[in-house]
Design a protein around this motif. Structure first.
Motif, short mmCIF file in Angstrom:
data_model
loop_
_atom_site.label_atom_id
_atom_site.label_comp_id
_atom_site.label_asym_id
_atom_site.label_seq_id
_atom_site.Cartn_x
_atom_site.Cartn_y
_atom_site.Cartn_z
N SER A 268 0.84 -1.20 0.00
CA SER A 268 0.00 0.00 0.00
C SER A 268 0.87 1.25 0.00
O SER A 268 0.57 2.24 -0.68
CB SER A 268 -0.92 0.00 1.22
N CYS B 201 2.12 1.77 -3.47
CA CYS B 201 1.06 2.28 -4.35
C CYS B 201 0.77 3.75 -4.09
O CYS B 201 0.36 4.48 -5.00
CB CYS B 201 -0.21 1.45 -4.17
N ILE C 296 2.22 6.49 -6.37
CA ILE C 296 1.63 6.84 -7.67
C ILE C 296 1.02 8.24 -7.59
O ILE C 296 1.21 9.07 -8.48
CB ILE C 296 0.57 5.80 -8.08
N GLU D 11 3.49 3.09 -12.20
CA GLU D 11 2.79 1.83 -11.95
C GLU D 11 3.54 1.06 -10.87
O GLU D 11 4.75 1.20 -10.70
CB GLU D 11 2.74 0.96 -13.21
N VAL D 12 2.79 0.20 -10.17
CA VAL D 12 3.38 -0.69 -9.16
C VAL D 12 3.10 -2.13 -9.55
O VAL D 12 2.00 -2.46 -10.01
CB VAL D 12 2.81 -0.40 -7.75
N LEU E 210 -5.61 -3.37 -4.36
CA LEU E 210 -4.52 -2.45 -4.63
C LEU E 210 -4.32 -2.29 -6.13
O LEU E 210 -4.58 -3.23 -6.90
CB LEU E 210 -3.22 -2.97 -4.00
N LEU F 65 -2.29 -2.78 -8.50
CA LEU F 65 -1.14 -3.46 -9.11
C LEU F 65 -1.47 -3.78 -10.56
O LEU F 65 -2.54 -4.32 -10.86
CB LEU F 65 -0.80 -4.73 -8.35
#
Length: 301
Positions: free
Chosen positions: A117, A120, A123, A130-131, A147, A149
């Motif tokens: 988290s 993320c 971002i 991007e993750v 999440l 992703l």
């Protein structure tokens, strides 16, 4: 047959985990310059590749960055340390953002969701576009479906096809891209290492007695098919990886000659018979790995 985009991996530029201890930095820069000249735009690195050396080498050549796509990684720590680690990577890379930030390896000793988290959240800050997650068991992904992703990175190699179909299905069902790494099996699929090299690769399962016969059989099949096709074993191994339906295949090269050879796979095609024969050899070899392994390094972090 559609082929995956070819990206350049940079683990070999920075010694780590007992691999690539004799890499020459001038050769690394020459590889990067040839990659740029040849139209490669996807570059994959990590802080652990030479304790930041790989990221620094990238920044010395990839300036200005323009449309290049740069991915790096972080190791699991506490959530509040994720941002600091990413800022360090950005400074080494001399860039304001990463296109992809991957969790490099999971850790069974930590609660992973707060860590992801935190990644993320970068971002929204604009530090990361991007993750994604690398080397991640599917069981973890089921807990992270809320999440954002968008990318999974897993091995795409004839040395390891365990669970590949399940990852493909998961990625398709969840609208995620797949990036494959190590298509040349850490250089072992080029046919020059039927015996164990004197480095970290000697610990791979393919050199265990129960697997080594099947590994040699795979190398023999690669050499036979490559000879028939008029290419090298390394080219054929990469061509197989590029036929697996991934969005990008990240391959490494230690010198310009190796990269030039890999670039030529854009002009080659793998027919269904060749693909089927290599699929069968890969499945047989992977079955020799210990059942507890979920990657060909044997790591369970």
């Amino acid at each position: 047959m559609n082929k995956s985009e070819l990206g350049l991996g940079t683990w070999q530029f920075g010694a780590s985990y007992g691999f690539w201890t004799d890499q020459d930095q001038s050769a690394s820069r020459a590889v990067l310059r040839l990659a740029l000249k040849s139209g490669i735009i996807h570059f994959d690195t990590a802080p652990s590749y030479g304790n930041g050396l790989s990221e620094q080498l990238l920044s010395s050549v990839l300036q200005p960055r323009n449309t290049l796509h740069v991915a790096s990684k972080f190791m699991p720590k506490t959530p509040d340390l994720v941002r600091n680690d990413v800022l360090k990577s950005l400074r080494r890379l001399k860039t304001e953002y990463l296109d992809i930030l991957y969790l490099h390896w999971p850790s069974s000793a930590l609660t992973m969701k707060p860590i992801m988290s935190a990644a993320c959240s970068l971002i929204k800050e604009g530090l990361v576009r991007e993750v994604g997650a690398c080397n991640i068991p599917l069981s973890y992904l089921a807990e992270w479906e809320d999440l954002p992703l968008t990318v999974l990175q897993i091995p795409c190699s004839l040395l390891w096809v365990r669970s590949m179909d399940q990852y493909r299905r998961y990625a398709f069902d969840h609208g995620m891209r797949l990036v494959g790494y190590s298509p040349l099996g850490l250089g072992l699929l080029g046919g020059n290492h039927s015996g164990a090299p004197d480095d970290g690769r000697k610990n791979l399962y393919v050199f265990r007695p129960e697997a080594h016969v099947q590994f040699r059989s795979l190398l023999d099949e690669l050499a036979r098919l490559a000879g028939r096709k008029g290419c090298t074993s390394a080219q054929l191994a990469l061509l197989w990886a590029r036929s697996q339906g991934f969005s990008t295949i990240v391959a490494g090269a230690r010198n310009k000659e190796q990269l030039s050879q890999l670039l030529q796979t854009s002009n080659l095609e793998l027919d269904e018979e060749e693909k089927s024969l290599l699929d069968e050899r890969a499945r047989t070899l992977t079955c020799c790995a210990p059942s507890s392994w979920d990657n060909y390094f044997g790591h369970r972090w």
